[in-house]
Design a protein around this motif. Structure first.
Motif, PDB file in Angstrom:
ATOM      1  N   GLU A  98     -12.908  81.733  13.919  1.00  0.00           N
ATOM      2  CA  GLU A  98     -12.842  83.117  13.451  1.00  0.00           C
ATOM      3  C   GLU A  98     -11.397  83.483  13.127  1.00  0.00           C
ATOM      4  N   LYS A  99     -11.210  84.188  12.014  1.00  0.00           N
ATOM      5  CA  LYS A  99      -9.892  84.704  11.641  1.00  0.00           C
ATOM      6  C   LYS A  99     -10.023  86.197  11.337  1.00  0.00           C
ATOM      7  N   TYR A 100      -8.878  86.847  11.171  1.00  0.00           N
ATOM      8  CA  TYR A 100      -8.914  88.302  11.009  1.00  0.00           C
ATOM      9  C   TYR A 100      -8.067  88.744   9.828  1.00  0.00           C
ATOM     10  N   ALA A 101      -8.620  89.640   9.030  1.00  0.00           N
ATOM     11  CA  ALA A 101      -7.881  90.359   8.010  1.00  0.00           C
ATOM     12  C   ALA A 101      -8.147  91.831   8.302  1.00  0.00           C
ATOM     13  N   GLU A 102      -8.727  92.566   7.343  1.00  0.00           N
ATOM     14  CA  GLU A 102      -9.124  93.938   7.678  1.00  0.00           C
ATOM     15  C   GLU A 102     -10.296  93.913   8.646  1.00  0.00           C
ATOM     16  N   VAL A 133     -11.301  94.185   1.174  1.00  0.00           N
ATOM     17  CA  VAL A 133     -11.856  92.944   0.618  1.00  0.00           C
ATOM     18  C   VAL A 133     -12.934  93.211  -0.422  1.00  0.00           C
ATOM     19  N   ASP A 134     -13.515  94.407  -0.420  1.00  0.00           N
ATOM     20  CA  ASP A 134     -14.545  94.731  -1.416  1.00  0.00           C
ATOM     21  C   ASP A 134     -13.973  94.690  -2.835  1.00  0.00           C
ATOM     22  N   HIS A 139     -11.628  91.753  -8.877  1.00  0.00           N
ATOM     23  CA  HIS A 139     -10.495  90.978  -9.387  1.00  0.00           C
ATOM     24  C   HIS A 139     -10.978  89.717 -10.081  1.00  0.00           C
ATOM     25  N   THR A 140     -11.901  89.017  -9.431  1.00  0.00           N
ATOM     26  CA  THR A 140     -12.411  87.760  -9.991  1.00  0.00           C
ATOM     27  C   THR A 140     -13.096  87.996 -11.332  1.00  0.00           C
TER      28      THR A 140
END
Length: 457
Positions: A98-102, A133-134, A139-140
């Motif tokens: 597990e990692k964390y951003a927002e 992240v939404d 962007h893509t």
């Protein structure tokens, strides 16, 4: 189609992913997307440079977003998103965490591919995003729709900035993100066109491709996000990284060379070389080391920057002249490195008092210090002064004292220091984990000067 110099074509031949790489990563992506579809809980989408075909050979970073119904609460998104991400990762590998951003996500290694499985909301407009992240799927889509014919130019720019040490929007680099590189190429229409424009950049350069800016930005380089008029894509770019890109652009335009695309060499230093260097310089080096706070780089590094500045101010207030200081975060330990012009001071210092005509305060000062065994109070230029004992005559003692915890440290850095820290001096500052950091501390050159030195050797 953009025309490139022969040397750029030669570089591109090394940068374009091979068909084997493409097929390999595409196969992994399709299998993961199928698992997401079969779950019935979310819609899968490949985002980032792989989705946009703007990735450099060897960069096997696959970002897959799991788009959930926007009616879910944030808590439900995190819970359901992580549960699904873990289940999918476990179907392919045992190597995931597990990692964390927002909010949390799962990072997995599948074969030789680094995969991020990120939950987000499946919103129908960038104006309706519920978390940062939404925005990424938009962007893509934006880049994918417009990048045809310019992919090679993006590859050149990414390699150019990597070689210059200014690629990456992380807190340590403060440079150019992949998305920013793509937008710059789109806006200027090619690699050479961008460099020609950048050679004339100045702070507060503003680029608004869609002409829809919705707020004022004060960063040195401003690239208005074409899918979000309230966001500056270049917000991470510091004034130094911007200046370094300007310098590199001018250098390449003046004398194009494949060496501008060569990644910088990883340098290190031995304890003996460090000792010899300090003797030659006649300066004193101190390293403050402590356990890395248990938070992500985006939180810890700005606090390290603030703490380093506060410690330098603390040294200067106590009479120790700081020549250079920097900081580094590693997995287990952090290091703050400080080079001093002087590390030992006399036992006394001058203490300034008020002007004599500031009667009340002048009388208090004179009464307080008149029985001191040291000279003073005396009058100099109309104000009282006196000599007082210096609290710390050695910088090492100052840095080891509890007073270090009283300066304006970052919150989590202070908490870590409260559990103990070490102060090393001279060659004892050397550590295998920080050898490269220490070497770079004493090899400060702008990217173009470093390039010129390398090719002259």
């Amino acid at each position: 189609m953009v025309n490139h110099l022969p040397l750029e074509e030669s570089v591109l031949a090394q940068l374009r992913p091979t068909q084997e790489e493409k097929d390999h990563i595409c196969s992994i992506a399709q299998r993961i997307l199928e698992r997401i579809r079969q779950s019935g809980k979310a819609e899968g989408m490949v985002v980032g440079s792989i989705a946009r075909n703007t990735w450099v050979r060897g960069d096997h970073d696959l970002d897959i977003f799991m788009l959930f119904d926007p009616s879910l609460s944030r808590e439900a998104l995190e819970e359901e998103g992580l549960t699904l991400a873990r289940k999918i990762a476990a179907a392919f590998t045992k190597s995931y965490h597990e990692k964390y951003a927002e909010h949390p996500y799962i990072n997995a290694t599948i074969d030789d591919v680094d995969v991020d499985l990120v939950p987000c909301y499946n919103v129908d407009s960038a104006a309706r995003i519920q978390s940062a992240v939404d925005r990424t799927p938009f962007h893509t889509r934006y880049i994918t729709d417009k990048i045809d014919g310019l992919i090679d130019d993006v590859l050149l720019l990414k390699q150019f900035t990597k070689a210059g040490g200014i690629y990456g929007s992380d807190q340590m680099t403060e440079g150019f993100s992949g998305y920013l590189c793509e937008l710059l190429i789109l806006h200027y229409g090619g690699f050479s066109q961008l460099l020609n424009a950048a050679a004339g950049w100045k702070p507060q350069t503003i680029i608004d491709m869609e002409e829809h800016v919705a707020r004022v930005f004060d960063e040195p380089l401003v690239m208005i996000d074409p899918v979000d008029p309230k966001r500056n894509v270049a917000a991470a770019v510091s004034v130094d990284r911007m200046a370094e890109f300007v310098e590199l652009s001018r250098g390449y335009l003046e004398s194009p060379s494949e060496s501008f695309f060569g990644l910088p060499k990883n340098i290190s230093i031995s304890p003996d070389d460090l000792a010899g260097l300090l003797e030659l310089r006649g300066t004193s080096l101190f390293a403050i080391t402590f356990s890395t706070p248990p938070y992500i780089e985006e939180i810890v590094v700005p606090q390290l920057k603030r703490s380093t500045s506060a410690i330098c101010d603390h040294l200067v207030r106590n009479g120790f002249s700081v020549h250079h200081a920097h900081y580094r975060m590693e997995r287990e330990e952090c290091m703050i490195l400080v080079e001093l012009l002087v590390s030992e001071l006399p036992a006394i210092r001058i203490h300034l008092g008020p002007p004599v005509w500031n009667r009340i305060n002048a009388e208090k000062f004179r009464s307080k210090h008149r029985d001191s065994p040291l000279p003073g109070p005396y009058i100099d230029n109309g104000r009282y002064e006196t000599e007082v004992p210096r609290e710390f005559t050695k910088a090492a003692d100052l840095l080891r004292s509890e007073g270090l915890l009283q300066v304006s440290l970052g919150k989590h850095v202070r908490q870590s220091l409260a559990n103990g820290w070490k102060v090393h001096e001279g060659r004892e500052c050397w550590s295998p984990d920080f050898s490269s950091f220490i070497a770079k501390f004493f090899n400060r050159y702008s990217p173009l000067v470093r390039h010129e030195k390398d090719i002259s050797r």
